[in-house]
Scaffold this motif. Structure first.
Motif, short mmCIF file in Angstrom:
data_model
loop_
_atom_site.label_atom_id
_atom_site.label_comp_id
_atom_site.label_asym_id
_atom_site.label_seq_id
_atom_site.Cartn_x
_atom_site.Cartn_y
_atom_site.Cartn_z
N PRO A 1 -47.74 -6.18 -25.26
CA PRO A 1 -48.14 -7.49 -26.30
C PRO A 1 -48.90 -7.08 -26.35
N ARG A 2 -50.04 -7.21 -27.98
CA ARG A 2 -51.00 -6.63 -28.24
C ARG A 2 -51.14 -8.21 -28.03
N PRO A 3 -53.09 -8.83 -27.44
CA PRO A 3 -53.92 -10.14 -27.68
C PRO A 3 -54.28 -10.40 -28.84
N LEU A 4 -54.68 -11.64 -28.53
CA LEU A 4 -55.19 -12.22 -29.57
C LEU A 4 -56.37 -11.80 -29.48
N CYS A 5 -57.19 -11.28 -30.10
CA CYS A 5 -58.69 -10.56 -29.63
C CYS A 5 -59.62 -11.63 -30.05
N GLY A 6 -61.10 -11.58 -29.87
CA GLY A 6 -61.82 -12.00 -30.03
C GLY A 6 -63.01 -11.57 -29.74
N ASP A 7 -64.36 -11.56 -30.84
CA ASP A 7 -65.57 -11.76 -30.28
C ASP A 7 -65.93 -12.71 -29.61
N ALA A 8 -67.39 -11.98 -27.95
CA ALA A 8 -67.75 -12.75 -26.69
C ALA A 8 -69.01 -13.66 -27.53
N GLY A 9 -69.11 -14.88 -28.10
CA GLY A 9 -70.78 -15.08 -28.13
C GLY A 9 -71.03 -16.47 -27.61
N ILE A 10 -72.19 -17.06 -27.87
CA ILE A 10 -72.51 -18.31 -27.29
C ILE A 10 -72.46 -19.52 -27.76
N VAL A 11 -72.43 -20.07 -27.25
CA VAL A 11 -71.85 -21.96 -27.47
C VAL A 11 -73.03 -22.69 -26.55
N VAL A 12 -73.61 -23.70 -27.29
CA VAL A 12 -74.10 -24.68 -26.33
C VAL A 12 -73.08 -25.73 -26.00
N GLU A 13 -72.81 -26.54 -24.90
CA GLU A 13 -72.32 -27.76 -24.49
C GLU A 13 -72.74 -27.84 -23.12
N GLU B 1 -75.71 -28.82 -23.14
CA GLU B 1 -77.10 -28.14 -22.93
C GLU B 1 -76.96 -27.13 -22.35
N ARG B 2 -75.91 -26.79 -21.95
CA ARG B 2 -75.87 -25.43 -21.25
C ARG B 2 -75.48 -24.40 -21.81
N ARG B 3 -75.98 -23.52 -22.02
CA ARG B 3 -74.86 -21.98 -23.34
C ARG B 3 -74.10 -20.96 -21.93
N LEU B 4 -72.99 -21.15 -22.45
CA LEU B 4 -71.45 -20.72 -22.62
C LEU B 4 -70.50 -18.91 -23.04
N LEU B 5 -71.10 -18.88 -22.40
CA LEU B 5 -70.04 -17.38 -22.66
C LEU B 5 -68.42 -17.67 -23.31
N VAL B 6 -68.44 -18.07 -24.98
CA VAL B 6 -66.63 -17.73 -24.87
C VAL B 6 -66.53 -16.97 -26.32
N LEU B 7 -65.45 -16.53 -26.47
CA LEU B 7 -64.29 -15.99 -27.61
C LEU B 7 -64.13 -16.74 -28.96
N ASP B 8 -63.72 -16.42 -29.75
CA ASP B 8 -63.14 -16.70 -31.35
C ASP B 8 -64.39 -17.10 -31.57
N GLY B 9 -65.92 -16.95 -31.27
CA GLY B 9 -67.09 -17.00 -32.04
C GLY B 9 -68.14 -16.32 -32.55
N PRO B 10 -69.18 -16.41 -33.36
CA PRO B 10 -70.05 -15.35 -33.69
C PRO B 10 -70.12 -14.64 -32.74
N ALA B 11 -70.51 -13.53 -32.58
CA ALA B 11 -70.77 -12.17 -31.64
C ALA B 11 -71.92 -12.27 -31.09
N PHE B 12 -72.41 -11.84 -30.32
CA PHE B 12 -74.12 -12.53 -29.78
C PHE B 12 -74.16 -11.20 -29.09
N PRO B 13 -75.85 -10.01 -29.33
CA PRO B 13 -75.29 -9.37 -28.99
C PRO B 13 -76.16 -8.89 -27.41
N PHE B 14 -76.34 -8.03 -26.88
CA PHE B 14 -76.70 -8.15 -25.54
C PHE B 14 -76.94 -7.31 -25.51
N ILE B 15 -78.08 -6.52 -24.37
CA ILE B 15 -78.41 -4.68 -23.14
C ILE B 15 -78.44 -5.56 -22.59
N PHE B 16 -78.48 -4.56 -21.67
CA PHE B 16 -78.13 -3.86 -19.98
C PHE B 16 -79.46 -3.58 -19.29
N ARG B 17 -79.63 -4.41 -18.72
CA ARG B 17 -81.07 -3.56 -17.83
C ARG B 17 -80.54 -3.32 -16.32
#
Length: 202
Positions: A170-182, A184-200
């Protein structure tokens, strides 16, 4: 006749090579322009500087430590790169490719059972799904399978939209990963504005 057969063989080989090339999405590139490789440690850092540090494990629980959540190091005079991760493709490959599923886990031991990312239940108050590290990946479940897509600016976003490997998946409910602040902690969540990352590379 032999020349015709040779020409036809060359055309067939060219078409086969072209078809194979089209079936493999491009590799995700790290900050140095090199393909992300399976089993190699990387820091996941914000593509936009001066916002916060790299991704790491965050404790949100009162009294209980586990499970840990995927979050972001806060902005500080000396910004932390976070905790390194290892990517493992769902289908055997040596590199991580755009839109292709993989599992991702933080390196190093913790007191919790696992450091592999998974999609948690939806928060009924905020309608977001937290990304946490709770149990070891289950190959038959889609909860652990993420992929990386390139946005219109050429930057990379995490996405949860697993590819079905069977006809009855079954196809899941897709979502982009973004950051929310709760709290005073910054958390990675789905269903919000996408947040861009780089990889080092770590």
């Amino acid at each position: 006749m032999l020349r015709l057969i040779g020409s036809l063989s060359f055309i067939w080989l060219l078409m086969a090579t072209s078809t194979m090339a089209q079936t493999w999405p491009p590799p995700v590139l790290d900050a140095d322009g090199q393909p992300l490789r399976s089993g190699v440690e990387y820091y996941v850092l914000p593509a936009v500087t001066d916002l916060a540090g790299g991704l790491t494990l965050v404790n949100l629980n009162n009294g209980s430590i586990c499970p840990l959540f995927v979050g972001q190091e806060p902005l500080a005079p000396v910004v932390s790169p976070g905790t390194s991760v290892i990517f493992t493709p769902r289908v055997a490959d040596t590199v991580i490719r755009e839109t292709r599923d993989f599992t991702v886990a933080f390196t190093g031991p913790t007191i919790c059972q696992s450091t592999a990312w998974m999609v948690g239940e939806q928060n009924p108050e905020t309608s977001t799904r937290y990304i946490l590290a709770e149990t070891d990946p289950n190959p038959s479940s889609n909860a652990w399978h993420f992929n990386i897509v390139k946005n219109d600016l050429g930057l990379y976003n995490f996405q949860w939209c697993p590819n079905c490997l069977t006809e009855v998946c079954p196809r899941p409910l897709c979502g982009d990963a973004g950051i929310v602040v709760e709290n005073e902690r910054r958390l990675l969540v789905l269903d919000g504005p996408a947040f861009p990352f780089i990889f080092r590379r770590a």
